[in-house]
Enzyme design. Structure first.
Site, PDB file in Angstrom:
ATOM      1  N   CYS A  12     -14.496  37.382  23.833  1.00  0.00           N
ATOM      2  CA  CYS A  12     -14.360  37.334  22.383  1.00  0.00           C
ATOM      3  C   CYS A  12     -13.254  36.338  22.045  1.00  0.00           C
ATOM      4  O   CYS A  12     -12.738  35.656  22.944  1.00  0.00           O
ATOM      5  CB  CYS A  12     -14.098  38.710  21.779  1.00  0.00           C
ATOM      6  SG  CYS A  12     -12.534  39.454  22.234  1.00  0.00           S
ATOM      7  N   CYS A  84     -18.341  38.469  19.724  1.00  0.00           N
ATOM      8  CA  CYS A  84     -18.141  38.029  18.341  1.00  0.00           C
ATOM      9  C   CYS A  84     -18.851  36.689  18.164  1.00  0.00           C
ATOM     10  O   CYS A  84     -19.127  35.986  19.137  1.00  0.00           O
ATOM     11  CB  CYS A  84     -16.660  37.907  17.998  1.00  0.00           C
ATOM     12  SG  CYS A  84     -15.786  36.596  18.878  1.00  0.00           S
ATOM     13  N   CYS A  91     -19.549  29.345  23.300  1.00  0.00           N
ATOM     14  CA  CYS A  91     -20.012  29.505  24.686  1.00  0.00           C
ATOM     15  C   CYS A  91     -21.532  29.602  24.762  1.00  0.00           C
ATOM     16  O   CYS A  91     -22.067  30.209  25.679  1.00  0.00           O
ATOM     17  CB  CYS A  91     -19.386  30.746  25.304  1.00  0.00           C
ATOM     18  SG  CYS A  91     -17.602  30.714  25.252  1.00  0.00           S
TER      19      CYS A  91
END
Length: 267
Positions: A12, A84, A91
């Site tokens: 995250c 998130c 990514c």
């Protein structure tokens, strides 16, 4: 020869709440089957409520620390799970992973108290339970592509066959002909196709061949069928009524035949 441990990374933005909870909960639920990591694209310190939440659940917090994604640059992961949207976007093409998943969870740090952290932990436990059910080492994998399986389900007759077999555990061709009111040739053609794709298996009993779900069916396929059946409980009502009537008639015929044979033996 020992099977190499699978590795998983929870990612995250801050690596301060969601991914820390995920790392600790996953490690607690998975035991020794995985190597578990967490990281952040912009790491911050761990929120103290993470430790409070895990302590309430009796989950160890040893080794939890806030890390940057760059610190894991050389790592190869079997799974990367982003928690998130920011991490997902950064990514989307994470090269050190064989599989990418996204669980979008609200950041509990934005609210006061422990309740948001407890709610996040509850969601993670449910997601992780399902993930482990379907991906733990040793779980049967299928050579069939998901598109082949869902193509099967897109046909009304095949779907009803699978729902009936999922419900009754095993049925023969004649049972399905009566329940679905379709020709024997059509039913047999569909059954043969599903057996070829290893969705169904068969065995002979007396003069009949019975079909059931392949015992080596991957768990995710079993889950799709079970959820479909439970979520649409009236989908095969009429078929079930006809099947029950068919079974009752067979029972009456068997009783009648046995009685006739017994009487004939007394003559």
């Amino acid at each position: 020869m020992m099977t190499p441990l699978l590795s998983i990374l929870f990612l995250c933005t801050g690596n301060s709440a969601r991914s820390q909870l995920a790392e600790a909960i996953f490690r607690n639920m998975a035991g020794n089957d995985f190597r578990v990591f967490s990281a952040g694209t912009q790491p911050q310190g761990i929120d103290d409520r993470v430790f409070q939440t895990l302590k309430k659940r009796g989950i160890a917090t040893d080794g939890l620390k806030s890390e940057s994604l760059e610190d894991l640059d050389e790592q190869q992961f079997d799974y990367v799970i982003t928690l998130c949207d920011n991490a997902k976007n950064e990514c989307a093409h994470y090269p050190q992973s064989d599989a990418l998943l996204h669980w979008d969870l609200a950041d509990p740090r934005q609210q006061d108290g422990l309740t948001p952290f407890d709610n996040t932990a509850d969601i993670l436990e449910g997601q992780i339970k399902l993930f482990l059910q379907l991906n733990t080492p040793g779980v049967i994998k299928s050579d069939s592509n998901p598109d082949e399986f869902f193509k099967l389900l897109s046909d009304n007759t095949r779907l009803r066959i699978l729902m009936l077999i999922e419900d009754e555990h095993e049925l023969c061709v004649n049972d399905l002909v009566v329940a679905l009111q379709e020709s024997q040739s059509k039913i047999s053609r569909h059954l043969a196709q599903m057996r070829t794709l290893k969705i169904l298996s068969s065995h002979r009993r007396a003069q009949n061949i019975f079909y059931r779900l392949n015992p080596e069916l991957p768990p995710w396929m079993e889950l799709v069928l079970a959820v479909t059946r439970t979520g649409q409980p009236d989908f095969i009502n009429q078929e079930k009524i006809r099947l029950k009537a068919h079974a009752s008639n067979n029972s009456l015929n068997n009783i009648s035949n046995n009685t006739a044979s017994a009487n004939a033996g007394k003559i």
